[in-house]
Design a protein around this motif. Sequence first.
Motif, PDB file in Angstrom:
ATOM      1  N   LYS A   1     -11.869 -15.304  -3.990  1.00 38.49           N
ATOM      2  CA  LYS A   1     -11.390 -13.995  -4.498  1.00 38.49           C
ATOM      3  C   LYS A   1     -10.230 -13.423  -3.407  1.00 38.49           C
ATOM      4  CE  LYS A   1     -15.938 -11.994  -5.488  1.00 38.49           C
ATOM      5  NZ  LYS A   1     -17.232 -11.044  -5.181  1.00 38.49           N
ATOM      6  N   CYS A   2     -10.253 -14.165  -2.386  1.00 47.20           N
ATOM      7  CA  CYS A   2      -9.115 -13.571  -1.603  1.00 47.20           C
ATOM      8  C   CYS A   2      -7.739 -14.107  -2.068  1.00 47.20           C
ATOM      9  CB  CYS A   2      -9.165 -14.442   0.049  1.00 47.20           C
ATOM     10  SG  CYS A   2      -7.908 -13.923   1.089  1.00 47.20           S
ATOM     11  N   VAL A   3      -6.715 -12.826  -1.903  1.00 38.92           N
ATOM     12  CA  VAL A   3      -5.512 -13.263  -2.394  1.00 38.92           C
ATOM     13  C   VAL A   3      -4.380 -13.426  -1.179  1.00 38.92           C
ATOM     14  CG1 VAL A   3      -5.929 -11.718  -4.506  1.00 38.92           C
ATOM     15  CG2 VAL A   3      -5.222 -10.629  -2.778  1.00 38.92           C
TER      16      VAL A   3
ATOM     17  N   GLU B   1      -4.774  -7.286   9.454  1.00 42.67           N
ATOM     18  CA  GLU B   1      -4.303  -5.852  10.340  1.00 42.67           C
ATOM     19  C   GLU B   1      -5.664  -5.092  10.832  1.00 42.67           C
ATOM     20  OE1 GLU B   1      -2.511  -3.618   7.102  1.00 42.67           O
ATOM     21  OE2 GLU B   1      -0.955  -5.252   6.726  1.00 42.67           O
ATOM     22  N   GLN B   2      -6.733  -5.499  10.207  1.00 45.28           N
ATOM     23  CA  GLN B   2      -7.891  -4.633  10.888  1.00 45.28           C
ATOM     24  C   GLN B   2      -8.486  -5.087  11.901  1.00 45.28           C
ATOM     25  OE1 GLN B   2      -9.002  -1.620  10.179  1.00 45.28           O
ATOM     26  NE2 GLN B   2      -7.393  -1.080   8.456  1.00 45.28           N
ATOM     27  N   CYS B   3      -8.478  -6.692  11.728  1.00 43.34           N
ATOM     28  CA  CYS B   3      -9.320  -7.402  13.044  1.00 43.34           C
ATOM     29  C   CYS B   3      -8.834  -7.043  14.201  1.00 43.34           C
ATOM     30  CB  CYS B   3      -9.149  -9.028  12.532  1.00 43.34           C
ATOM     31  SG  CYS B   3      -9.954  -9.983  13.774  1.00 43.34           S
ATOM     32  N   PRO B   4      -9.903  -6.771  15.133  1.00 48.59           N
ATOM     33  CA  PRO B   4      -9.651  -6.263  16.639  1.00 48.59           C
ATOM     34  C   PRO B   4      -9.695  -7.423  17.442  1.00 48.59           C
ATOM     35  CG  PRO B   4     -12.042  -5.789  15.910  1.00 48.59           C
ATOM     36  CD  PRO B   4     -11.323  -6.435  14.593  1.00 48.59           C
ATOM     37  N   ALA B   5      -9.896  -8.712  16.863  1.00 46.28           N
ATOM     38  CA  ALA B   5      -9.947 -10.152  17.862  1.00 46.28           C
ATOM     39  C   ALA B   5      -8.971 -10.991  17.270  1.00 46.28           C
ATOM     40  CB  ALA B   5     -11.559 -10.422  17.651  1.00 46.28           C
ATOM     41  N   ASN B   6      -7.932 -10.807  16.507  1.00 42.86           N
ATOM     42  CA  ASN B   6      -7.048 -11.788  15.951  1.00 42.86           C
ATOM     43  C   ASN B   6      -7.529 -12.963  15.535  1.00 42.86           C
ATOM     44  OD1 ASN B   6      -4.608 -12.733  15.703  1.00 42.86           O
ATOM     45  ND2 ASN B   6      -4.289 -13.589  17.703  1.00 42.86           N
ATOM     46  N   ALA B   7      -8.730 -12.915  14.602  1.00 44.52           N
ATOM     47  CA  ALA B   7      -9.441 -14.030  14.215  1.00 44.52           C
ATOM     48  C   ALA B   7      -9.049 -14.310  12.997  1.00 44.52           C
ATOM     49  CB  ALA B   7     -10.917 -13.697  14.199  1.00 44.52           C
ATOM     50  N   ILE B   8      -8.087 -13.804  12.170  1.00 41.03           N
ATOM     51  CA  ILE B   8      -7.820 -14.041  10.854  1.00 41.03           C
ATOM     52  C   ILE B   8      -6.689 -15.266  10.651  1.00 41.03           C
ATOM     53  CG2 ILE B   8      -7.022 -13.439   8.348  1.00 41.03           C
ATOM     54  CD1 ILE B   8     -10.112 -12.203   9.383  1.00 41.03           C
TER      55      ILE B   8
ATOM     56  N   ILE C   1     -15.448  -4.234   5.389  1.00 40.95           N
ATOM     57  CA  ILE C   1     -15.424  -3.029   4.690  1.00 40.95           C
ATOM     58  C   ILE C   1     -13.882  -2.362   4.404  1.00 40.95           C
ATOM     59  CG2 ILE C   1     -17.525  -2.052   5.673  1.00 40.95           C
ATOM     60  CD1 ILE C   1     -16.052  -0.556   7.967  1.00 40.95           C
ATOM     61  N   ASN C   2     -12.898  -3.169   4.837  1.00 42.81           N
ATOM     62  CA  ASN C   2     -11.665  -2.912   4.525  1.00 42.81           C
ATOM     63  C   ASN C   2     -10.776  -3.737   3.602  1.00 42.81           C
ATOM     64  OD1 ASN C   2     -10.481  -0.394   6.118  1.00 42.81           O
ATOM     65  ND2 ASN C   2     -11.770  -1.624   7.816  1.00 42.81           N
ATOM     66  N   CYS C   3     -11.577  -4.753   3.070  1.00 41.14           N
ATOM     67  CA  CYS C   3     -10.989  -5.824   2.051  1.00 41.14           C
ATOM     68  C   CYS C   3     -10.499  -5.101   0.582  1.00 41.14           C
ATOM     69  CB  CYS C   3     -11.769  -6.989   1.985  1.00 41.14           C
ATOM     70  SG  CYS C   3     -11.034  -7.971   0.743  1.00 41.14           S
ATOM     71  N   PRO C   4      -9.555  -4.801   0.112  1.00 39.41           N
ATOM     72  CA  PRO C   4      -9.328  -4.015  -1.144  1.00 39.41           C
ATOM     73  C   PRO C   4      -9.511  -4.841  -2.254  1.00 39.41           C
ATOM     74  CG  PRO C   4      -7.337  -4.612  -0.101  1.00 39.41           C
ATOM     75  CD  PRO C   4      -8.205  -5.129   0.809  1.00 39.41           C
ATOM     76  N   PHE C   5     -10.195  -6.148  -2.055  1.00 36.48           N
ATOM     77  CA  PHE C   5     -10.404  -7.216  -3.291  1.00 36.48           C
ATOM     78  C   PHE C   5     -11.825  -7.577  -2.927  1.00 36.48           C
ATOM     79  CE2 PHE C   5      -5.875  -7.375  -2.790  1.00 36.48           C
ATOM     80  CZ  PHE C   5      -5.425  -7.244  -3.806  1.00 36.48           C
ATOM     81  N   GLY C   6     -12.764  -7.086  -2.130  1.00 35.15           N
ATOM     82  CA  GLY C   6     -14.204  -7.336  -1.943  1.00 35.15           C
ATOM     83  C   GLY C   6     -14.436  -8.833  -1.722  1.00 35.15           C
ATOM     84  N   ALA C   7     -13.317  -9.572  -1.184  1.00 37.89           N
ATOM     85  CA  ALA C   7     -13.393 -10.920  -0.997  1.00 37.89           C
ATOM     86  C   ALA C   7     -14.110 -11.383   0.273  1.00 37.89           C
ATOM     87  CB  ALA C   7     -12.007 -11.288  -0.764  1.00 37.89           C
TER      88      ALA C   7
ATOM     89  N   PRO D   1     -21.643   1.595   4.042  1.00 41.71           N
ATOM     90  CA  PRO D   1     -21.004   1.250   2.413  1.00 41.71           C
ATOM     91  C   PRO D   1     -19.435   1.397   2.953  1.00 41.71           C
ATOM     92  CG  PRO D   1     -22.776   3.188   2.923  1.00 41.71           C
ATOM     93  CD  PRO D   1     -22.388   2.640   4.267  1.00 41.71           C
ATOM     94  N   VAL D   2     -19.020   0.839   1.875  1.00 43.20           N
ATOM     95  CA  VAL D   2     -17.584   0.481   1.863  1.00 43.20           C
ATOM     96  C   VAL D   2     -16.684   1.864   1.751  1.00 43.20           C
ATOM     97  CG1 VAL D   2     -15.342  -0.534   0.783  1.00 43.20           C
ATOM     98  CG2 VAL D   2     -17.487  -1.995   1.489  1.00 43.20           C
ATOM     99  N   ASN D   3     -15.942   2.204   2.658  1.00 42.10           N
ATOM    100  CA  ASN D   3     -15.228   3.416   2.422  1.00 42.10           C
ATOM    101  C   ASN D   3     -13.575   3.381   1.869  1.00 42.10           C
ATOM    102  OD1 ASN D   3     -13.713   5.606   2.780  1.00 42.10           O
ATOM    103  ND2 ASN D   3     -13.752   5.753   5.033  1.00 42.10           N
ATOM    104  N   PRO D   4     -13.593   3.602   0.609  1.00 42.55           N
ATOM    105  CA  PRO D   4     -12.327   3.531  -0.031  1.00 42.55           C
ATOM    106  C   PRO D   4     -11.175   3.868   0.777  1.00 42.55           C
ATOM    107  CG  PRO D   4     -13.718   5.027  -1.278  1.00 42.55           C
ATOM    108  CD  PRO D   4     -14.389   4.594  -0.270  1.00 42.55           C
TER     109      PRO D   4
END
Length: 428
Positions: free
Chosen positions: A33-35, A42-49, A72-78, A420-423
Motif C-alpha cells: 500500500k505504501c507509495v 515527516e511525522q516520525c519523532p525518532a527518525n526511524a523511517i 494516524i497520519n499516513c494518507p494512504f492507510g498503509a 481514530p485517524v484524524n483526517p
Amino acid sequence: FLPGPDSRVKGPLPEGTYRPGELKGIIKINQNKCVGCDTCREQCPANAIRGELGVAHSIDIMKCITCGQCLINCPFGAIEQMSFVEEVAKKLEDPQTTVVAITAPAVRVAIAEEFGSPPGTLTVKRLHNALRKAGFKMYENNLAADQTIMEEGFEFIAKVRYWLLGERSEELKEMADHPLPHFTSCCPAWIRYAEIYHPQLLPHISGAKSPMQMAGPSAKTWAALNIWKVDPRKVYTVGIMPCTAKIFEASRPEFKSAYEFLKNNGSIPKDTSPFPDIDAVLTTRDLATLLKMKGINPLEMPEEGENDPLDIYTGAATIFGNSGGVMEAALRTAYYVLSGNDPPSWDIYAVRGHTTGLKETEIRIPLKSGNSIDVKVAVVNGIKNHLDEVIGDVIQGTSKYHFIEVMNCPGGCINGGGQPVNPMGTSW
Ligand code: SF4
C-alpha cells in the motif's frame, strides 16, 4: 544547585531493558500500500523511517519508539499496528477467564468518533456498560493514575528535600543517585526514546510505572483475590489505550510483578509459568472493532451504572490524557504535601493543554518551616517540540527546570497513535 553531569549514569542500557525482537510488527508499513510519499518520515519523532521518496518505505525497529504517529497520519492507510482483537474476543468467550478492561481516559473521549458522533459525546458510564455487556470486568485506569501520581509526586518531593532543601537523612539517601530535574515516566514512547538516544537521562526519570502497568498487577492480585474472588492465573488483563506504544510497554520483560508477588506469598504454585501484568492492549480503534463485532454501540447504552469499588478516582487522574495533565496532577500533590495546605487554585493553566510545543512556569510553594521555594517546571508537548534543547541543557548540567513532563504525542494521549485517524493530521 543542580547536580553536575558526573552524577549521571553513563554507558550501555541495563540488560533486559527491552527485547528488540518483540518490537517487530507493533507498527509496520504494508509494502503493497505504501507509495513512498514521505509523510511518515515527516511525522516520525525518532527518525526511524527508511526508504527513498516514491519507493515503499520501511521502519527501522531499532530506532522506532512505536508511538504510531506515522500510522494516524499516513494518507494512504498503509501503516498497520499489531492487533489483539481476535485474541481478546476468544478470551471473552471463555467462561473460565476473567477478562479485565483497563480503560484510559483519552479512549472514552475519542471512541464516539468511531460510532459516527463528535468526540466527547460518550459518557464514562455508557462506555463501561458497553464493556460489561461485552463481558469485561472493569478496572478503571484512573484509579491507577491516582496511584501513579502519588508515587511520582512523592519521588519529586523527596528530590526537592534532598537537592533543594539539603536534607541528608537516611530516608532520602538514595536520591543522591536520582538528580533533578525529575522527568515523568508514564509515556512509554518517551521512555524508549530516552533509552535509545539519551540513556544518561535514565537516573532523572521517575521510577513510577505508568497507570496501565500499575493497574495490571493490582487487578491480578488485590482485585482478583479480594473483589472478584477468582484464581489470579485466570485473570486476563486488557489495557484499552489511545496508544500503540502501550503494546510495547506491556511486552517489557520486567513487568511480571503480579506473578512474582503471588508466587512469593503462596497464592499460586511455585511452578506456575511466568505471566505478564498486562496480557493484551487494544487501541481505541481496536475497541471499536471489537464492539462492532459484538453488535454493541456504546452510544446506545444506558447512562446508569453500578457503583464499582474499582471505579473511584480523582480529577487529577482524568487529566493525564492531556498534555500537561501529569505535571498539573503532580504539582497539586507536591504543593499540598510540602506546604500542608491546598494551593491557591487547583487549576494550573500554564501547563495545561495543546497550546505550545514547550510550556513552562514557576510555582512558589510555601514550606511548613516558614520559608518558600520556587519550583520551575516544563512540559514538552510532543517529542519533536523542543525536547532536544531541553534535554541538552540537562545533559550539560545547565537546566533551569526542576521537573519536566514529556509526552511523545502533541496534545498528549488524546492525540495518541491508537486514536481514530484524524483526517486533519497531527500539528506538531
Ligand atoms: Fe502513548 Fe500518550 Fe505517549 Fe502518545 S503521549 S505515545 S498516546 S503515552
